[in-house]
Scaffold this motif. Structure first.
Motif, PDB file in Angstrom:
ATOM      1  N   CYS A  51       5.622   1.242  -0.588  1.00 29.12           N
ATOM      2  CA  CYS A  51       5.886   2.650  -0.879  1.00 29.12           C
ATOM      3  C   CYS A  51       4.590   3.434  -0.726  1.00 29.12           C
ATOM      4  CB  CYS A  51       6.447   2.769  -2.298  1.00 29.12           C
ATOM      5  SG  CYS A  51       6.999   4.422  -2.680  1.00 29.12           S
ATOM      6  N   GLY A  52       4.559   4.308   0.246  1.00 32.78           N
ATOM      7  CA  GLY A  52       3.340   5.083   0.504  1.00 32.78           C
ATOM      8  C   GLY A  52       3.259   6.312  -0.393  1.00 32.78           C
ATOM      9  N   ALA A  53       2.369   7.222   0.004  1.00 35.47           N
ATOM     10  CA  ALA A  53       2.104   8.405  -0.825  1.00 35.47           C
ATOM     11  C   ALA A  53       3.313   9.333  -0.911  1.00 35.47           C
ATOM     12  CB  ALA A  53       0.912   9.159  -0.259  1.00 35.47           C
ATOM     13  N   VAL A  87      -2.240   1.164   2.784  1.00 31.03           N
ATOM     14  CA  VAL A  87      -3.489   1.931   2.599  1.00 31.03           C
ATOM     15  C   VAL A  87      -3.296   2.923   1.448  1.00 31.03           C
ATOM     16  CG1 VAL A  87      -4.933   3.731   3.631  1.00 31.03           C
ATOM     17  CG2 VAL A  87      -4.300   1.718   4.976  1.00 31.03           C
ATOM     18  N   GLU A  88      -2.136   3.557   1.426  1.00 34.55           N
ATOM     19  CA  GLU A  88      -1.900   4.612   0.432  1.00 34.55           C
ATOM     20  C   GLU A  88      -1.562   4.051  -0.945  1.00 34.55           C
ATOM     21  OE1 GLU A  88      -0.205   7.530   3.953  1.00 34.55           O
ATOM     22  OE2 GLU A  88       1.173   6.893   2.391  1.00 34.55           O
ATOM     23  N   ASN A  89      -0.950   2.856  -0.949  1.00 32.82           N
ATOM     24  CA  ASN A  89      -0.506   2.269  -2.218  1.00 32.82           C
ATOM     25  C   ASN A  89      -0.381   0.757  -2.032  1.00 32.82           C
ATOM     26  OD1 ASN A  89       0.818   1.380  -4.493  1.00 32.82           O
ATOM     27  ND2 ASN A  89       2.722   2.494  -4.099  1.00 32.82           N
ATOM     28  N   PRO A  90      -1.303  -0.032  -2.594  1.00 31.11           N
ATOM     29  CA  PRO A  90      -1.283  -1.473  -2.341  1.00 31.11           C
ATOM     30  C   PRO A  90      -0.185  -2.238  -3.101  1.00 31.11           C
ATOM     31  CG  PRO A  90      -3.086  -0.901  -3.826  1.00 31.11           C
ATOM     32  CD  PRO A  90      -2.454   0.383  -3.417  1.00 31.11           C
ATOM     33  N   ARG A 106      11.672 -12.856  -6.490  1.00 35.70           N
ATOM     34  CA  ARG A 106      11.016 -11.538  -6.335  1.00 35.70           C
ATOM     35  C   ARG A 106       9.559 -11.676  -6.720  1.00 35.70           C
ATOM     36  NH1 ARG A 106      14.894  -7.357  -9.479  1.00 35.70           N
ATOM     37  NH2 ARG A 106      13.220  -5.894  -8.957  1.00 35.70           N
ATOM     38  N   ILE A 107       8.701 -11.269  -5.820  1.00 32.48           N
ATOM     39  CA  ILE A 107       7.253 -11.428  -6.040  1.00 32.48           C
ATOM     40  C   ILE A 107       6.602 -10.050  -6.011  1.00 32.48           C
ATOM     41  CG2 ILE A 107       5.136 -12.500  -5.174  1.00 32.48           C
ATOM     42  CD1 ILE A 107       6.900 -14.605  -3.818  1.00 32.48           C
ATOM     43  N   SER A 108       6.021  -9.644  -7.135  1.00 26.04           N
ATOM     44  CA  SER A 108       5.366  -8.328  -7.191  1.00 26.04           C
ATOM     45  C   SER A 108       3.877  -8.503  -7.325  1.00 26.04           C
ATOM     46  CB  SER A 108       5.789  -7.506  -8.407  1.00 26.04           C
ATOM     47  OG  SER A 108       7.090  -7.719  -8.744  1.00 26.04           O
ATOM     48  N   GLY A 109       3.157  -7.571  -6.743  1.00 20.92           N
ATOM     49  CA  GLY A 109       1.708  -7.626  -6.861  1.00 20.92           C
ATOM     50  C   GLY A 109       1.064  -6.595  -5.978  1.00 20.92           C
ATOM     51  N   SER A 110      -0.165  -6.891  -5.644  1.00 21.99           N
ATOM     52  CA  SER A 110      -0.968  -5.934  -4.905  1.00 21.99           C
ATOM     53  C   SER A 110      -1.387  -6.595  -3.577  1.00 21.99           C
ATOM     54  CB  SER A 110      -2.162  -5.633  -5.802  1.00 21.99           C
ATOM     55  OG  SER A 110      -3.050  -4.855  -5.137  1.00 21.99           O
TER      56      SER A 110
END
Ligand SMILES: Cc1cc2nc3c(=O)[nH]c(=O)nc-3n(C[C@H](O)[C@H](O)[C@H](O)COP(=O)(O)O)c2cc1C
Length: 219
Positions: A51-53, A87-90, A106-110
């Protein structure tokens, strides 16, 4: 079309909070191995949501290429739409669905780029045509007038880099690692009483001593 009568009962397995391993990577490995053994088609295919800016989520399939001690690695074009989102949201989430096993993960992270050397060594292992294809698709997700344009570029690059010659690794292409912060294992059960166990990384731990808390979630 109406699909409201279509139902499956999921009865192939169960997940118990008391008996899951302490590390979610151990369970992820075990589930991946079972998916491979049970001949799941493309067990490495995962949906990747970014999900970007603009705050508008995008999702697409990418192939898992490596599981590390800290996360999962995939390869793509850094200048693609997903690359711009990152780039906008890791922050991102990856999802596996292995229908044959009635499981989702489901794997969430940065997300961060992996080492350029590691990307180059993977690129150089890819089939020659795929290497050429990576150069053609630049920028990936950009508009192209028609297929002929793509094919002409492919032919020109094939002539420039004949089979058995080295195709240089593009600077705009490489790996990303999604570092796991939270991971949920879902096992389908009968009567919609599915098992959901979520692991969350405890804060204040360095990578080498990572510890995890598990919770059961309502299905
Ligand atoms: C089975 C499958 C595997 C794919 N694997 C990758 C991959 O590993 N890397 C990649 O960049 N795109 C892969 N794609 C294409 C992506 O789904 C997507 O079309 C592309 O990356 C552009 O996405 P974007 O415009 O959101 O950046 C795959 C598609 C499918 C259906």
């Amino acid at each position: 079309m109406d699909f409201s009568d279509q139902r499956l009962s999921y009865e192939k397995g169960e997940l118990d909070q008391q008996s899951v391993p302490e590390s979610p990577f151990e369970l992820l490995n075990a589930w991946m191995n079972e998916a491979i053994e049970q001949n799941v088609q493309e067990p490495y295919a995962m949906s990747l949501a970014t999900c970007g800016a603009d705050n508008k989520p995008s999702v697409r399939i990418v192939l898992l290429r490596e599981m590390t001690d800290t996360g999962i690695v995939f390869y793509t074009n850094y200048e693609s739409a997903k690359g711009q989102d990152i780039v906008e949201n890791p922050n991102a989430e990856a999802l596996f669905f292995w229908h044959e096993l009635e499981r989702q993960v489901r794997i969430s992270g940065s997300i961060a780029k992996i080492d350029a050397d590691k990307s180059a060594s993977y690129f150089q292992k890819r089939p020659h045509d795929s290497q050429v294809g990576a150069w053609v698709s630049q920028p990936q997700s950009g508009e192209v007038d028609n297929r002929d344009v793509m094919e002409q570029t492919f032919e020109q690059l094939q002539a420039k880099y004949p089979d058995n010659t080295t195709v240089p690794t593009p600077e705009f292409w490489g790996g990303y690692e999604l570092t796991v912060e939270k991971i949920e294992f879902w096992q389908g059960r009968a009567s919609r009483m599915h098992d959901r166990i979520v692991y969350t990384q405890d804060s204040g731990n360095s990578e080498s001593t990572a510890s995890w808390t598990t919770k059961r979630l309502l299905p």
